[in-house]
Motif scaffolding. Structure first.
Motif, short mmCIF file in Angstrom:
data_model
loop_
_atom_site.label_atom_id
_atom_site.label_comp_id
_atom_site.label_asym_id
_atom_site.label_seq_id
_atom_site.Cartn_x
_atom_site.Cartn_y
_atom_site.Cartn_z
N ALA A 1 32.25 48.71 38.11
CA ALA A 1 31.65 48.51 39.48
C ALA A 1 31.41 46.99 39.45
O ALA A 1 31.14 46.26 38.76
N PRO A 2 31.44 46.43 40.85
CA PRO A 2 31.25 45.08 41.22
C PRO A 2 29.84 44.53 40.63
O PRO A 2 30.21 43.21 40.28
N GLU A 3 28.68 45.22 40.65
CA GLU A 3 27.51 44.59 40.30
C GLU A 3 27.65 44.17 38.69
O GLU A 3 27.08 43.20 38.23
N ILE A 4 28.42 45.00 37.85
CA ILE A 4 28.55 44.59 36.72
C ILE A 4 29.23 43.38 36.31
O ILE A 4 28.88 42.51 35.59
N LEU A 5 30.32 43.30 37.04
CA LEU A 5 31.25 41.99 36.97
C LEU A 5 30.50 40.79 37.57
O LEU A 5 30.77 39.73 36.93
N SER A 6 29.73 40.74 38.22
CA SER A 6 28.84 39.67 38.98
C SER A 6 27.84 38.99 38.11
O SER A 6 27.23 38.05 38.26
N GLY A 7 27.60 39.90 36.85
CA GLY A 7 26.55 39.43 36.03
C GLY A 7 25.00 39.63 36.57
O GLY A 7 24.17 39.21 35.69
N ARG A 8 25.16 40.49 37.37
CA ARG A 8 23.70 40.77 37.83
C ARG A 8 22.91 42.23 37.10
O ARG A 8 23.83 42.89 36.37
N THR B 1 42.56 42.13 38.98
CA THR B 1 41.77 43.59 39.28
C THR B 1 40.42 43.29 39.61
O THR B 1 39.81 43.79 40.35
N PHE B 2 39.58 42.53 38.43
CA PHE B 2 38.19 42.29 38.76
C PHE B 2 37.93 41.48 40.03
O PHE B 2 37.00 42.00 40.72
N GLU B 3 39.00 40.49 40.50
CA GLU B 3 38.68 39.88 41.74
C GLU B 3 38.86 40.87 42.70
O GLU B 3 37.90 40.80 43.66
N ALA B 4 39.66 41.85 42.63
CA ALA B 4 39.72 42.77 43.89
C ALA B 4 38.57 43.57 43.85
O ALA B 4 37.95 44.24 44.83
N VAL B 5 37.88 44.06 42.66
CA VAL B 5 36.85 44.91 42.55
C VAL B 5 35.65 44.13 42.90
O VAL B 5 34.93 44.83 43.79
N LEU B 6 35.38 42.87 42.97
CA LEU B 6 34.48 42.28 43.21
C LEU B 6 34.48 41.84 44.78
O LEU B 6 33.44 42.07 45.61
N SER C 1 30.34 52.00 48.09
CA SER C 1 29.85 51.01 48.63
C SER C 1 29.38 49.84 47.88
O SER C 1 28.63 50.22 47.00
N LYS C 2 29.66 48.68 48.32
CA LYS C 2 29.27 47.41 47.42
C LYS C 2 27.59 47.32 47.42
O LYS C 2 27.23 46.89 46.48
N ASP C 3 27.29 47.80 48.62
CA ASP C 3 25.69 47.64 48.72
C ASP C 3 25.21 49.01 47.91
O ASP C 3 25.19 50.14 48.38
#
Length: 281
Positions: free
Chosen positions: A178-185, A218-223, A250-252
């Motif tokens: 999930a993108p929120e994992i990659l974002s470090g949040r 791939t991580f950039e595309a997920v983000l 949903s990213k949200d």
């Protein structure tokens, strides 16, 4: 091998091996039933995080032992050098192999049959305060009766024990994380919903929704999380299925469905049968 293990189980041929150990076929010396034995060499666990995962997985599996769609643990044995975990034997091709070997994409009914069982396992985990955090086709197994079994809880976490139910740490697998994992949040258990949504997308489309030539791309595309439904690929996919995918991917996070909400979605309830979009209102 531990003396107590070899007293209870006859160890047979090797079924596979991973980073820290080997999986064997075994059978009970009492009942004769067949199982899988995951033997982990503790001498290879130089990283404290790896040791923590090995200690945590059997405890989590023991807590989840009432779900028919989660791999069951039947014995735990340990000595100075090894940990042996006796689990359900799942010799049928896993979901990764089924996707790879499938002639074309899954029909919506076929996809829903697998997906609904996966969501039942995720929902059960979440009700008990556990997030799997590495949902991917390789970890979706099937027993001899075709029943889905979610496996590999080495990255799982008890979010119910954390303040606000939030977790940290970068875990997961490219394509599915999930993108929120990659974002470090900080993040919550809905990371599993995102991963399950990616699996559903792949079953219906034959390709992942977010991908690149390298893991970094791939991580950039997920983000970015730019969800698309290419007309050529999704021409025959129902509006109901695409509605569910939008609400899972949903990213949200506040708008992303929970596991229980996914199970109540009209597409899942109907078994993947197409219905009028008016029913989604």
């Amino acid at each position: 091998m531990c003396d107590s293990l070899t007293k209870d189980f006859q160890i047979c041929e090797e079924l596979g091996r991973g980073r820290f150990g080997v999986v064997y076929r075994c059978f009970s010396t009492i009942s004769g039933d067949s199982f899988a034995c995951k033997s982990i060499d503790k001498r290879l666990l130089s990283d404290p995080t790896d040791r923590e995962c090995i200690d945590k997985e059997p405890k989590i599996l023991q807590l989840l032992n009432r779900s028919p769609n989660i791999i069951q643990i039947h014995g735990l044995y340990e000595n100075d050098d090894y940990v042996h975990i006796v689990m359900d034997l799942c010799e049928s091709p896993d979901l990764f192999d089924r996707i790879s070997n499938h002639a074309g994409v899954f029909s919506e009914q076929e996809a829903c049959s697998v997906f609904s069982q996966l969501m039942l396992s995720i929902s059960y985990c979440h009700r008990l305060g556990i997030a799997h955090r590495d949902i991917k086709p390789d970890n979706v197994l099937f027993d001899s009766r075709g029943r889905l079994k979610l496996a590999d809880f080495g990255s799982a976490e008890w979010f119910g024990m954390n303040e606000g139910g939030m977790m940290t740490g970068v875990v997961g697998t490219p394509y599915y994380v999930a993108p929120e994992i990659l974002s470090g949040r900080e993040y919550n258990e809905k990371v599993d919903i995102w991963s399950a949504g990616v699996i559903l997308y792949i079953m219906l489309a034959g390709v992942p929704p977010f991908y690149g030539e390298t893991p970094a791309e791939t991580f950039e595309a997920v983000l970015r999380g730019n969800l698309r439904f290419p007309t050529k690929i999704f021409r025959s996919v129902s509006p109901e299925a695409k509605d569910l995918l939008r609400k899972m991917l949903s990213k949200d996070v506040s708008r992303r469905l929970s596991a229980e909400q996914v199970l109540r979605h009209p597409w899942v309830v109907s078994g993947g049968e197409t219905r009028s979009m008016e029913d989604l209102a």
